[in-house]
Design an enzyme around this catalytic site. Structure first.
Site, PDB file in Angstrom:
ATOM      1  N   ASP A  82       0.836  -1.203   0.000  1.00 53.87           N
ATOM      2  CA  ASP A  82       0.000   0.000   0.000  1.00 53.87           C
ATOM      3  C   ASP A  82       0.877   1.263   0.000  1.00 53.87           C
ATOM      4  O   ASP A  82       1.909   1.324   0.682  1.00 53.87           O
ATOM      5  CB  ASP A  82      -0.866  -0.064   1.280  1.00 53.87           C
ATOM      6  CG  ASP A  82      -1.905   1.029   1.349  1.00 53.87           C
ATOM      7  OD1 ASP A  82      -2.384   1.481   0.296  1.00 53.87           O
ATOM      8  OD2 ASP A  82      -2.254   1.415   2.490  1.00 53.87           O
ATOM      9  N   GLU A 134      -2.909   6.484  -7.600  1.00 53.47           N
ATOM     10  CA  GLU A 134      -3.859   7.469  -7.046  1.00 53.47           C
ATOM     11  C   GLU A 134      -3.797   8.783  -7.801  1.00 53.47           C
ATOM     12  O   GLU A 134      -2.731   9.259  -8.157  1.00 53.47           O
ATOM     13  CB  GLU A 134      -3.517   7.716  -5.560  1.00 53.47           C
ATOM     14  CG  GLU A 134      -4.423   8.733  -4.883  1.00 53.47           C
ATOM     15  CD  GLU A 134      -4.164   8.826  -3.387  1.00 53.47           C
ATOM     16  OE1 GLU A 134      -4.008   7.768  -2.736  1.00 53.47           O
ATOM     17  OE2 GLU A 134      -4.106   9.959  -2.870  1.00 53.47           O
ATOM     18  N   GLY A 208     -11.112   4.145   4.714  1.00 58.20           N
ATOM     19  CA  GLY A 208     -12.391   3.474   4.991  1.00 58.20           C
ATOM     20  C   GLY A 208     -12.861   3.586   6.435  1.00 58.20           C
ATOM     21  O   GLY A 208     -14.066   3.474   6.699  1.00 58.20           O
TER      22      GLY A 208
HETATM   23  P1  13P Z   1      -7.926   4.433   7.362  1.00 56.77           P
HETATM   24  O1  13P Z   1      -6.778   4.326   8.314  1.00 56.77           O
HETATM   25  O2  13P Z   1      -8.646   5.718   7.463  1.00 56.77           O
HETATM   26  O3  13P Z   1      -8.835   3.260   7.438  1.00 56.77           O
HETATM   27  O4  13P Z   1      -7.301   4.434   5.879  1.00 56.77           O
HETATM   28  C1  13P Z   1      -6.657   3.291   5.420  1.00 56.77           C
HETATM   29  C2  13P Z   1      -6.055   3.504   4.098  1.00 56.77           C
HETATM   30  O5  13P Z   1      -6.618   4.146   3.235  1.00 56.77           O
HETATM   31  C3  13P Z   1      -4.766   2.850   3.837  1.00 56.77           C
HETATM   32  O6  13P Z   1      -4.252   3.172   2.599  1.00 56.77           O
END
Ligand code: 13P
Length: 285
Positions: A82, A134, A208
């Protein structure tokens, strides 16, 4: 051998109109909790870790654990890197066996974001991995170290970006933010709808944690297929441990972390309607 490419998971979600949670993990227990939840609910799963988190969870330790957990799961699991920021770390994740990477060039001007994304996508393709990128800027930051303002994705830029980079999944900024929302999230569903009508690839919602079930459903019906959840799992684990302490021994604590992570993952899988999607005939499971 259910370590799968993220693209396979997202294609099935696209064809069947549901969302898939990409759950951030920081340790062995969270990996186990997320896989346990997916197996119990017969849901596909995306396990992920962001580059900024590697100072806590070194990639050479957690990466192989994530890949091994995926390979041994009874449901399809993609292992995703990520918010990849550097070529060095992206290559390291791919060598370990991550089946998907995100390159985050959202802080660059559009042309540079496109050229850097293409470069990282070419590297990922050498490994047959899925690519997410993104456009626009999600608020907050993955590890809370800076508070980036939300820059809503422009439709025109999203169309250009998708066509030129040919990525497999596109993360948008529609008012979503990493970490704890300061007020009620106010998502630009109109913008999501517009982009979804013009861009033909699975869309990704970051940030999220804290979004309502109703908003998740609206996003899913407008093309969001991957939903990132990190803070909600970390906070659920901390709350559970604080509530249940003191523990009689280390292993009761360990079980409590697994259970709390699994609980949060399950809650989100229910909201994303990915429960029961893994049947014998799909995804070669
Ligand atoms: P949150 O920590 O707000 O759930 O976001 C997670 C996220 O988007 C990781 O890339």
């Amino acid at each position: 051998m259910p370590l799968v490419k993220m693209k396979e998971i997202l294609t099935h979600a696209e064809e069947n109109g549901y969302g898939v949670g990409a759950f951030s993990v920081a340790n062995f227990e969270m990996v186990m909790g997320a896989v346990k939840a997916a197996e119990e609910l017969r849901s596909p799963l995306i396990l992920q870790i962001a580059e900024v988190r590697l100072k806590h969870s070194p990639l050479h330790i957690i990466g192989p654990a994530m890949v091994a957990a995926a390979k041994n799961a009874s449901v399809p699991v993609a292992v995703h890197f990520d918010h990849g920021l550097t070529e060095e770390r992206i290559r390291e994740a791919l060598k370990i066996g991550f089946s998907s990477i995100m390159y985050d060039g959202s802080h660059h001007p559009l042309d540079k974001n496109i050229s850097e994304t293409k470069k990282m996508a070419a590297i990922a393709r050498e490994y047959g991995a899925t690519v997410e990128a993104e456009i626009g800027q999600v608020g907050g930051s993955e590890d809370g170290s800076v508070d980036l303002e939300v820059l809503i994705t422009s439709t025109e830029q999203a169309v250009k970006f998708a066509a030129e980079t040919k990525v497999d999944a596109l993360a948008l900024a529609i008012g979503n933010a990493h970490g704890v929302y300061k007020g009620e999230p106010n998502l630009r569903i109109d913008r999501l709808e517009e982009i979804n009508s013009l861009v033909d690839i699975p869309l990704v919602l970051h940030g999220g944690s804290g979004i309502s079930e109703a908003d998740f459903r609206t996003c899913i019906s407008n093309g969001i297929r991957k939903i990132n959840v990190a803070t909600a799992t970390f906070n659920r684990v901390v709350d559970a441990v604080n509530t249940q302490a003191p523990f009689k021994d280390y292993f009761s604590y360990h079980e409590s972390v697994i259970a709390a992570a699994a609980e949060n993952v399950k809650k989100h899988m229910e909201m994303f309607e990915s429960v029961g999607r893994v049947k014998e005939e799909i995804l070669n499971v």
